[in-house]
Design a protein around this motif. Sequence first.
Motif, PDB file in Angstrom:
ATOM      1  N   TYR A  17      53.833   3.919 114.232  1.00 33.20           N
ATOM      2  CA  TYR A  17      54.641   2.938 113.510  1.00 33.20           C
ATOM      3  C   TYR A  17      54.739   3.243 112.015  1.00 33.20           C
ATOM      4  CZ  TYR A  17      55.082  -0.003 117.628  1.00 33.20           C
ATOM      5  OH  TYR A  17      55.408  -0.471 118.880  1.00 33.20           O
ATOM      6  N   ILE A  18      53.662   3.684 111.410  1.00 33.40           N
ATOM      7  CA  ILE A  18      53.671   3.919 109.960  1.00 33.40           C
ATOM      8  C   ILE A  18      54.332   5.241 109.601  1.00 33.40           C
ATOM      9  CG2 ILE A  18      52.233   4.233 107.922  1.00 33.40           C
ATOM     10  CD1 ILE A  18      52.372   1.348 108.936  1.00 33.40           C
ATOM     11  N   ASN A  19      54.104   6.280 110.404  1.00 37.35           N
ATOM     12  CA  ASN A  19      54.640   7.610 110.080  1.00 37.35           C
ATOM     13  C   ASN A  19      55.918   7.954 110.847  1.00 37.35           C
ATOM     14  OD1 ASN A  19      52.449   8.106 108.297  1.00 37.35           O
ATOM     15  ND2 ASN A  19      51.170   8.711 110.027  1.00 37.35           N
ATOM     16  N   LYS A  20      55.887   7.814 112.155  1.00 38.30           N
ATOM     17  CA  LYS A  20      57.038   8.237 112.956  1.00 38.30           C
ATOM     18  C   LYS A  20      58.171   7.207 112.946  1.00 38.30           C
ATOM     19  CE  LYS A  20      54.327  11.246 115.975  1.00 38.30           C
ATOM     20  NZ  LYS A  20      53.093  11.153 115.191  1.00 38.30           N
ATOM     21  N   LEU A  21      57.845   5.925 112.789  1.00 39.90           N
ATOM     22  CA  LEU A  21      58.870   4.882 112.691  1.00 39.90           C
ATOM     23  C   LEU A  21      58.814   4.251 111.305  1.00 39.90           C
ATOM     24  CD1 LEU A  21      58.349   3.211 116.199  1.00 39.90           C
ATOM     25  CD2 LEU A  21      60.169   4.790 115.528  1.00 39.90           C
ATOM     26  N   SER A  22      58.782   5.099 110.301  1.00 38.76           N
ATOM     27  CA  SER A  22      58.546   4.643 108.931  1.00 38.76           C
ATOM     28  C   SER A  22      59.754   3.990 108.275  1.00 38.76           C
ATOM     29  CB  SER A  22      58.082   5.832 108.072  1.00 38.76           C
ATOM     30  OG  SER A  22      59.047   6.870 108.117  1.00 38.76           O
ATOM     31  N   ASN A  23      60.935   4.032 108.938  1.00 35.63           N
ATOM     32  CA  ASN A  23      62.125   3.438 108.336  1.00 35.63           C
ATOM     33  C   ASN A  23      62.165   1.914 108.492  1.00 35.63           C
ATOM     34  OD1 ASN A  23      62.377   4.118 111.098  1.00 35.63           O
ATOM     35  ND2 ASN A  23      64.575   3.702 111.031  1.00 35.63           N
ATOM     36  N   TYR A  24      61.176   1.354 109.159  1.00 35.43           N
ATOM     37  CA  TYR A  24      61.105  -0.099 109.323  1.00 35.43           C
ATOM     38  C   TYR A  24      60.126  -0.701 108.322  1.00 35.43           C
ATOM     39  CZ  TYR A  24      63.584   0.495 113.748  1.00 35.43           C
ATOM     40  OH  TYR A  24      64.510   0.807 114.708  1.00 35.43           O
ATOM     41  N   ASN A  25      60.410  -1.950 107.931  1.00 33.02           N
ATOM     42  CA  ASN A  25      59.538  -2.684 107.018  1.00 33.02           C
ATOM     43  C   ASN A  25      58.749  -3.700 107.834  1.00 33.02           C
ATOM     44  OD1 ASN A  25      58.325  -3.862 104.780  1.00 33.02           O
ATOM     45  ND2 ASN A  25      60.072  -5.211 104.385  1.00 33.02           N
ATOM     46  N   TYR A  26      57.462  -3.479 107.974  1.00 33.38           N
ATOM     47  CA  TYR A  26      56.633  -4.329 108.829  1.00 33.38           C
ATOM     48  C   TYR A  26      55.991  -5.461 108.031  1.00 33.38           C
ATOM     49  CZ  TYR A  26      57.099  -0.180 111.759  1.00 33.38           C
ATOM     50  OH  TYR A  26      57.601   0.871 112.473  1.00 33.38           O
TER      51      TYR A  26
END
Length: 260
Positions: A17-26
């Motif tokens: 989630y942090i590196n591979k799906l980094s385009n999202y703001n969690y």
Amino acid sequence: IAKERVFQLVDDFIDMYINKLSNYNYKGCVCIFGGDMIENAMHGTEEVNDLTVVNQVIETTSILIEIVKRLESSFSNVFIPSVSGNHGRLIADKYVKNNNRLDHSLEKIVYHYVGLHFKDNDKINLHTSPSDIIHFGINGLKFRLEHGDNIKFTGQAISGPLNSWERARLKRVGTDSATGNHFDVLIFGHFHQHLISNKIIAMDSTKGYDTYVMSMALPFSLPGSTTFAVNSRGEIIFATNLKCRVKTKTKKPEKSIELF
């Protein structure tokens, strides 16, 4: 083995989630404590348990605290809905009454001390319910969480458990809506299976395939964990199951017996 599996899965979850799906703001993450973290002596498994139930409570508390610390370091806010399983119960009744189920589980002790460890941290919220049924929402999408052992399973060769799970969901939709607890998605574990649909999330198990799952003729599944993401519109946009990748010593295959 348990430690290796769990910590590896947590690290893989964070990396995904942090590196591979980094385009999202969690805004944060939800970490479900789904139960069956303690193995009592009521299932005939005491001869294969490495630890007594007392030492399991101590070890499990330590492991869960470390999990939450790792998640907080990456997501800041961590919500932890927690229910007990049927393996940690203190009374022999298979289906403990819902109005005091958690009070008869060793997992209540584990969750109590995990919550106590983070009591001064307002970024971490561990939530339990005496009934062991928790309703919570993520961006407007409403969930009902339970362990799953009260879901009646009638296996069929082709459809598998899906018909049983859908019947259980529909029954719960009716009763929960009548009591003001409407939900969109039913979440449970217990069956050591990973399945995600629009209305049902069956969570994978780090224990993996065992004699219990085999007795129900459920599909073989490697140890793992279920994860999904909900966007700002309340839609599940990503869901998968992470598999354990623990290195193990290769055993020589046993010789089979052939009859001619």
